[in-house]
Write a protein that holds these residues in place. Structure first.
Motif, PDB file in Angstrom:
ATOM      1  N   SER A  12       0.672  -1.303  -0.078  1.00 36.35           N
ATOM      2  CA  SER A  12      -0.037   0.108   0.082  1.00 36.35           C
ATOM      3  C   SER A  12       0.900   1.108   0.066  1.00 36.35           C
ATOM      4  N   ALA A  13       0.706   1.980  -0.982  1.00 34.82           N
ATOM      5  CA  ALA A  13       1.388   3.444  -1.303  1.00 34.82           C
ATOM      6  C   ALA A  13       0.468   4.567  -1.386  1.00 34.82           C
ATOM      7  N   SER A  14       0.952   5.488  -1.222  1.00 36.68           N
ATOM      8  CA  SER A  14       0.113   7.058  -1.456  1.00 36.68           C
ATOM      9  C   SER A  14       1.126   8.083  -1.892  1.00 36.68           C
ATOM     10  N   LEU A  15       0.393   9.038  -2.238  1.00 38.07           N
ATOM     11  CA  LEU A  15       1.076  10.336  -2.916  1.00 38.07           C
ATOM     12  C   LEU A  15       1.077  11.337  -1.884  1.00 38.07           C
ATOM     13  N   THR A  16       2.233  11.829  -1.123  1.00 34.58           N
ATOM     14  CA  THR A  16       2.297  12.557  -0.500  1.00 34.58           C
ATOM     15  C   THR A  16       2.137  14.086  -0.914  1.00 34.58           C
ATOM     16  N   GLY A  17       2.612  14.490  -2.128  1.00 32.74           N
ATOM     17  CA  GLY A  17       2.521  15.858  -2.266  1.00 32.74           C
ATOM     18  C   GLY A  17       1.721  16.029  -3.825  1.00 32.74           C
ATOM     19  N   ASP A  18       1.186  17.108  -4.018  1.00 32.73           N
ATOM     20  CA  ASP A  18       0.057  17.363  -4.971  1.00 32.73           C
ATOM     21  C   ASP A  18       1.253  17.367  -6.467  1.00 32.73           C
ATOM     22  N   MET A  19       0.290  16.808  -7.651  1.00 32.22           N
ATOM     23  CA  MET A  19       1.103  16.817  -8.676  1.00 32.22           C
ATOM     24  C   MET A  19       0.436  17.564  -9.829  1.00 32.22           C
ATOM     25  N   THR A  20       1.313  18.404 -10.459  1.00 32.50           N
ATOM     26  CA  THR A  20       0.611  19.552 -11.482  1.00 32.50           C
ATOM     27  C   THR A  20       1.394  19.214 -12.888  1.00 32.50           C
ATOM     28  N   SER A  21       0.812  19.658 -13.908  1.00 33.32           N
ATOM     29  CA  SER A  21       1.385  19.501 -15.393  1.00 33.32           C
ATOM     30  C   SER A  21       1.821  18.250 -15.527  1.00 33.32           C
ATOM     31  N   VAL A  22       1.223  17.129 -15.194  1.00 36.65           N
ATOM     32  CA  VAL A  22       1.154  15.753 -15.540  1.00 36.65           C
ATOM     33  C   VAL A  22       0.988  15.595 -17.034  1.00 36.65           C
ATOM     34  N   PRO A  23       2.011  14.904 -17.677  1.00 32.60           N
ATOM     35  CA  PRO A  23       1.815  14.732 -19.226  1.00 32.60           C
ATOM     36  C   PRO A  23       0.815  13.541 -19.321  1.00 32.60           C
ATOM     37  N   ASN A  24       0.473  13.166 -20.591  1.00 28.74           N
ATOM     38  CA  ASN A  24      -0.157  11.922 -20.649  1.00 28.74           C
ATOM     39  C   ASN A  24       0.792  10.788 -20.676  1.00 28.74           C
ATOM     40  N   HIS A  25       0.226   9.515 -20.107  1.00 30.32           N
ATOM     41  CA  HIS A  25       0.943   8.223 -19.627  1.00 30.32           C
ATOM     42  C   HIS A  25       1.868   8.526 -19.001  1.00 30.32           C
ATOM     43  N   ARG A  26       2.168   9.232 -17.925  1.00 32.22           N
ATOM     44  CA  ARG A  26       3.207   9.451 -17.182  1.00 32.22           C
ATOM     45  C   ARG A  26       2.673   8.408 -15.917  1.00 32.22           C
ATOM     46  N   ILE A  27       3.718   7.708 -15.384  1.00 37.79           N
ATOM     47  CA  ILE A  27       3.628   6.817 -14.448  1.00 37.79           C
ATOM     48  C   ILE A  27       3.444   7.909 -13.083  1.00 37.79           C
ATOM     49  N   ILE A  28       2.266   7.498 -12.392  1.00 41.37           N
ATOM     50  CA  ILE A  28       2.273   7.873 -10.901  1.00 41.37           C
ATOM     51  C   ILE A  28       3.106   7.240  -9.844  1.00 41.37           C
ATOM     52  N   ILE A  29       3.979   7.973  -9.190  1.00 37.82           N
ATOM     53  CA  ILE A  29       4.732   7.270  -8.318  1.00 37.82           C
ATOM     54  C   ILE A  29       4.124   7.753  -7.206  1.00 37.82           C
ATOM     55  N   PHE A  30       3.548   6.627  -6.269  1.00 38.38           N
ATOM     56  CA  PHE A  30       3.068   6.573  -5.042  1.00 38.38           C
ATOM     57  C   PHE A  30       4.267   6.339  -4.276  1.00 38.38           C
ATOM     58  N   ASN A  31       4.874   7.576  -3.697  1.00 40.19           N
ATOM     59  CA  ASN A  31       6.271   7.798  -3.145  1.00 40.19           C
ATOM     60  C   ASN A  31       6.152   7.156  -1.450  1.00 40.19           C
ATOM     61  N   GLU A  32       5.377   7.266  -0.951  1.00 42.22           N
ATOM     62  CA  GLU A  32       5.210   6.979   0.500  1.00 42.22           C
ATOM     63  C   GLU A  32       4.648   5.395   0.625  1.00 42.22           C
ATOM     64  N   VAL A  33       5.518   4.702   0.920  1.00 45.45           N
ATOM     65  CA  VAL A  33       5.170   3.339   0.940  1.00 45.45           C
ATOM     66  C   VAL A  33       4.691   2.748   2.510  1.00 45.45           C
ATOM     67  N   GLN A  34       3.504   2.453   2.766  1.00 43.09           N
ATOM     68  CA  GLN A  34       3.185   2.135   4.173  1.00 43.09           C
ATOM     69  C   GLN A  34       3.333   0.725   4.492  1.00 43.09           C
ATOM     70  N   THR A  35       2.901  -0.442   3.326  1.00 42.85           N
ATOM     71  CA  THR A  35       3.186  -1.552   3.681  1.00 42.85           C
ATOM     72  C   THR A  35       3.821  -2.242   2.067  1.00 42.85           C
ATOM     73  N   ASN A  36       4.687  -3.236   2.337  1.00 41.04           N
ATOM     74  CA  ASN A  36       5.375  -3.742   1.236  1.00 41.04           C
ATOM     75  C   ASN A  36       5.795  -5.144   1.409  1.00 41.04           C
ATOM     76  N   VAL A  37       4.822  -5.702   2.014  1.00 38.79           N
ATOM     77  CA  VAL A  37       5.236  -7.458   2.217  1.00 38.79           C
ATOM     78  C   VAL A  37       5.672  -8.185   1.013  1.00 38.79           C
ATOM     79  N   GLY A  38       6.965  -8.683   1.029  1.00 32.97           N
ATOM     80  CA  GLY A  38       7.148  -9.435  -0.065  1.00 32.97           C
ATOM     81  C   GLY A  38       8.274  -8.155  -1.128  1.00 32.97           C
ATOM     82  N   GLY A  39       8.085  -7.052  -0.851  1.00 29.70           N
ATOM     83  CA  GLY A  39       8.970  -5.894  -1.601  1.00 29.70           C
ATOM     84  C   GLY A  39       8.818  -6.103  -3.073  1.00 29.70           C
ATOM     85  N   ALA A  40       7.655  -6.165  -3.465  1.00 33.61           N
ATOM     86  CA  ALA A  40       7.273  -6.273  -4.902  1.00 33.61           C
ATOM     87  C   ALA A  40       7.027  -4.874  -5.557  1.00 33.61           C
TER      88      ALA A  40
END
Length: 205
Positions: free
Chosen positions: A78-106
């Motif tokens: 489970s991960a979430s976005l901490t800051g607002d994103m602006t001027s995002v282009p088409n087909h840009r990967i959204i990086i959910f930068n704060e990872v709360q849970t990562n069982v298995g490290g995938a």
């Protein structure tokens, strides 16, 4: 005639007793047919008990091994976005930068990509949030192929708008999953953990 019958009796008796008591070394030593049958049944009972003990040992080992496998193959993130994103282009990967849970490290919080390490059926859930007259369509992508979509639109209001979707997918080892922007949006996403991405394994294949 007596000598022939006596010889026949002796040979017959010898063959019977040899076949019953002496032909197999592991057979029990007996003094009568009843004794022989009793000891055979006793031997079978002993073998049955040994088989049950071995079966219990095997089941115990299987339980331990299965427990290890399950614990080593649990996957959830489970991960979430901490800051607002602006001027995002088409087909840009959204990086959910704060990872709360990562069982298995995938899931990688630096690239925003989930990489399948355990083949199986997975559940993916994501939420997008927009605020104050902005809108965004997002897509869940597996190996470059769009598999799900959301659209959140605050319209002409100074307010928040939320959209979410869920995708169940069967993955192979090495498959990659991520969330990206779509093609109909004005390039804005709300952070503060209001936009998030989660996933977990349903069962292994």
């Amino acid at each position: 005639m007596f000598h022939f019958s006596g010889l026949t009796f002796i040979l017959t008796y010898f063959c019977i007793t040899t076949s019953i008591f002496g032909s197999i070394e592991k057979e029990p030593q007996c003094v009568s047919r009843f004794d022989y049958e009793f000891k055979v049944v006793q031997k079978l009972a002993e073998l049955e008990n040994k088989l049950k003990e071995q079966q219990q040992t095997i089941e115990s080992l299987q339980h331990k091994c299965t427990g290890d496998v399950v614990s080593d193959n649990q996957v959830a993130f489970s991960a979430s976005l901490t800051g607002d994103m602006t001027s995002v282009p088409n087909h840009r990967i959204i990086i959910f930068n704060e990872v709360q849970t990562n069982v298995g490290g995938a899931y990688n919080g630096k690239t925003g990509i989930f990489v399948c390490k355990i083949p199986g059926v997975y559940v993916f859930y994501w939420v997008t949030t927009n605020k104050d007259r902005t809108w965004m369509d997002s897509e869940l992508v597996i190996n470059g192929e769009k598999r799900g979509q959301t659209f959140s639109d605050a319209g002409n209001h100074d307010d928040y708008s939320v959209a979410s979707n869920i995708v169940v997918a069967e993955l192979r080892f090495g498959d990659q999953v991520w969330i990206r922007s779509g093609t109909w949006h004005n390039g804005n996403l709300a952070g503060s953990h209001r936009t998030s991405f989660s996933g977990w394994i349903l069962y292994m294949r």
